[in-house]
Design a protein around this motif. Structure first.
Motif, PDB file in Angstrom:
ATOM      1  N   ARG A 167      -3.995 -22.077 -30.961  1.00  0.00           N
ATOM      2  CA  ARG A 167      -4.785 -23.308 -30.810  1.00  0.00           C
ATOM      3  C   ARG A 167      -3.941 -24.545 -31.138  1.00  0.00           C
ATOM      4  NH1 ARG A 167      -8.810 -19.908 -32.962  1.00  0.00           N
ATOM      5  NH2 ARG A 167     -10.566 -19.662 -31.541  1.00  0.00           N
ATOM      6  N   ALA A 168      -3.208 -24.485 -32.237  1.00  0.00           N
ATOM      7  CA  ALA A 168      -2.381 -25.619 -32.651  1.00  0.00           C
ATOM      8  C   ALA A 168      -1.275 -25.884 -31.631  1.00  0.00           C
ATOM      9  CB  ALA A 168      -1.782 -25.361 -34.031  1.00  0.00           C
ATOM     10  N   MET A 169      -0.645 -24.835 -31.146  1.00  0.00           N
ATOM     11  CA  MET A 169       0.459 -25.000 -30.202  1.00  0.00           C
ATOM     12  C   MET A 169      -0.015 -25.501 -28.847  1.00  0.00           C
ATOM     13  SD  MET A 169       2.859 -21.780 -31.175  1.00  0.00           S
ATOM     14  CE  MET A 169       4.395 -22.391 -30.535  1.00  0.00           C
ATOM     15  N   MET A 170      -1.228 -25.133 -28.441  1.00  0.00           N
ATOM     16  CA  MET A 170      -1.763 -25.580 -27.159  1.00  0.00           C
ATOM     17  C   MET A 170      -1.910 -27.104 -27.133  1.00  0.00           C
ATOM     18  SD  MET A 170      -4.553 -22.585 -26.375  1.00  0.00           S
ATOM     19  CE  MET A 170      -5.207 -23.287 -24.859  1.00  0.00           C
ATOM     20  N   ASN A 171      -2.081 -27.721 -28.290  1.00  0.00           N
ATOM     21  CA  ASN A 171      -2.183 -29.176 -28.372  1.00  0.00           C
ATOM     22  C   ASN A 171      -0.820 -29.844 -28.307  1.00  0.00           C
ATOM     23  OD1 ASN A 171      -5.004 -29.127 -28.664  1.00  0.00           O
ATOM     24  ND2 ASN A 171      -4.813 -28.798 -30.857  1.00  0.00           N
ATOM     25  N   GLU A 172       0.237 -29.099 -28.561  1.00  0.00           N
ATOM     26  CA  GLU A 172       1.580 -29.664 -28.665  1.00  0.00           C
ATOM     27  C   GLU A 172       2.477 -29.370 -27.465  1.00  0.00           C
ATOM     28  OE1 GLU A 172       3.162 -28.047 -32.255  1.00  0.00           O
ATOM     29  OE2 GLU A 172       1.552 -28.865 -33.484  1.00  0.00           O
ATOM     30  N   GLN A 173       2.239 -28.260 -26.781  1.00  0.00           N
ATOM     31  CA  GLN A 173       3.120 -27.873 -25.676  1.00  0.00           C
ATOM     32  C   GLN A 173       2.353 -27.092 -24.630  1.00  0.00           C
ATOM     33  OE1 GLN A 173       5.503 -25.317 -28.419  1.00  0.00           O
ATOM     34  NE2 GLN A 173       5.510 -23.861 -26.754  1.00  0.00           N
ATOM     35  N   GLU A 174       2.949 -27.009 -23.453  1.00  0.00           N
ATOM     36  CA  GLU A 174       2.345 -26.240 -22.377  1.00  0.00           C
ATOM     37  C   GLU A 174       2.667 -24.766 -22.593  1.00  0.00           C
ATOM     38  OE1 GLU A 174       2.291 -25.979 -17.517  1.00  0.00           O
ATOM     39  OE2 GLU A 174       3.474 -27.538 -18.505  1.00  0.00           O
ATOM     40  N   ILE A 175       1.640 -23.958 -22.591  1.00  0.00           N
ATOM     41  CA  ILE A 175       1.794 -22.513 -22.797  1.00  0.00           C
ATOM     42  C   ILE A 175       1.144 -21.798 -21.625  1.00  0.00           C
ATOM     43  CG2 ILE A 175       1.190 -20.562 -24.294  1.00  0.00           C
ATOM     44  CD1 ILE A 175       1.101 -22.555 -26.625  1.00  0.00           C
ATOM     45  N   PHE A 176       1.810 -20.799 -21.095  1.00  0.00           N
ATOM     46  CA  PHE A 176       1.254 -19.989 -20.018  1.00  0.00           C
ATOM     47  C   PHE A 176       0.544 -18.810 -20.668  1.00  0.00           C
ATOM     48  CE2 PHE A 176       1.258 -16.873 -16.588  1.00  0.00           C
ATOM     49  CZ  PHE A 176       0.862 -17.654 -15.511  1.00  0.00           C
ATOM     50  N   ILE A 177      -0.754 -18.705 -20.445  1.00  0.00           N
ATOM     51  CA  ILE A 177      -1.566 -17.681 -21.104  1.00  0.00           C
ATOM     52  C   ILE A 177      -2.030 -16.659 -20.073  1.00  0.00           C
ATOM     53  CG2 ILE A 177      -3.609 -17.228 -22.513  1.00  0.00           C
ATOM     54  CD1 ILE A 177      -3.409 -20.168 -23.454  1.00  0.00           C
ATOM     55  N   ILE A 178      -1.793 -15.404 -20.382  1.00  0.00           N
ATOM     56  CA  ILE A 178      -2.205 -14.300 -19.515  1.00  0.00           C
ATOM     57  C   ILE A 178      -3.334 -13.532 -20.176  1.00  0.00           C
ATOM     58  CG2 ILE A 178      -1.527 -12.138 -18.406  1.00  0.00           C
ATOM     59  CD1 ILE A 178       1.366 -13.220 -18.389  1.00  0.00           C
ATOM     60  N   ASP A 179      -4.479 -13.502 -19.512  1.00  0.00           N
ATOM     61  CA  ASP A 179      -5.589 -12.642 -19.916  1.00  0.00           C
ATOM     62  C   ASP A 179      -5.340 -11.314 -19.219  1.00  0.00           C
ATOM     63  OD1 ASP A 179      -8.070 -11.203 -19.887  1.00  0.00           O
ATOM     64  OD2 ASP A 179      -9.126 -13.072 -20.315  1.00  0.00           O
ATOM     65  N   ALA A 180      -4.947 -10.317 -19.972  1.00  0.00           N
ATOM     66  CA  ALA A 180      -4.535  -9.036 -19.408  1.00  0.00           C
ATOM     67  C   ALA A 180      -5.682  -8.036 -19.296  1.00  0.00           C
ATOM     68  CB  ALA A 180      -3.402  -8.449 -20.254  1.00  0.00           C
ATOM     69  N   ARG A 181      -6.905  -8.539 -19.461  1.00  0.00           N
ATOM     70  CA  ARG A 181      -8.079  -7.665 -19.377  1.00  0.00           C
ATOM     71  C   ARG A 181      -8.509  -7.485 -17.923  1.00  0.00           C
ATOM     72  NH1 ARG A 181     -12.399 -10.675 -22.635  1.00  0.00           N
ATOM     73  NH2 ARG A 181     -11.561 -12.358 -21.347  1.00  0.00           N
ATOM     74  N   MET A 182      -9.515  -6.663 -17.722  1.00  0.00           N
ATOM     75  CA  MET A 182     -10.059  -6.441 -16.394  1.00  0.00           C
ATOM     76  C   MET A 182     -10.738  -7.722 -15.902  1.00  0.00           C
ATOM     77  SD  MET A 182     -11.464  -2.562 -17.002  1.00  0.00           S
ATOM     78  CE  MET A 182     -12.224  -2.429 -15.411  1.00  0.00           C
TER      79      MET A 182
END
Length: 139
Positions: A54-69
């Motif tokens: 959460r803290a890092m998402m406010n500071e930098q662009e992060i690529f997030i992968i939801d690996a669920r179905m």
């Protein structure tokens, strides 16, 4: 040594797949490359908590992968996450940037940790797995 893992692993896999049937992979060579990687990985290497994310998402662009179905992703997911089933992260590398942090999560962190390790082995040094998965995010 860390910079050598990706080329060694890829070279081993390519040479084995071209020269021999898939079942004839030299397990000693593959085991040695994997063991070298595991010996270099620090305990907890590549893990991120929900609060840190959460803290890092406010500071930098992060690529997030939801690996669920897909149905789980459609029901609820971390904002901005892209749905890539954990089993297909390597076949979808063209979607995954290698110049920024990549965070992978599933429900508990067990399946996404497999995807995380695969990404790390092919050179995604900034890959992280969400500790305790989506459950920790949604608390």
């Amino acid at each position: 040594m860390k910079k050598l893992i990706k080329p060694l692993l890829l070279a081993s896999m390519v040479s084995f797949s071209i020269a021999q049937p898939a079942k004839a992979v030299d397990l000693d060579d593959l085991t040695a490359v994997l063991q070298d990687y595991m010996e270099m990985a620090a305990f907890g290497d590549g893990v991120i908590t929900a609060d840190q994310l959460r803290a890092m998402m406010n500071e930098q662009e992060i690529f997030i992968i939801d690996a669920r179905m897909e149905q789980d992703y459609n029901q609820s997911h971390i904002p901005g996450a892209v749905n890539i089933d954990w089993r297909f992260v390597l076949s979808e590398l063209d979607q995954i940037p290698d110049d920024k942090m990549v965070v992978v999560y599933c429900d508990t962190g067990i399946l996404s940790s497999k995807a995380h390790m695969a990404l790390r082995l092919v050179g995604y040094d900034q890959a992280r797995v969400l500790f305790n998965g989506y459950g920790s995010w949604s608390e």
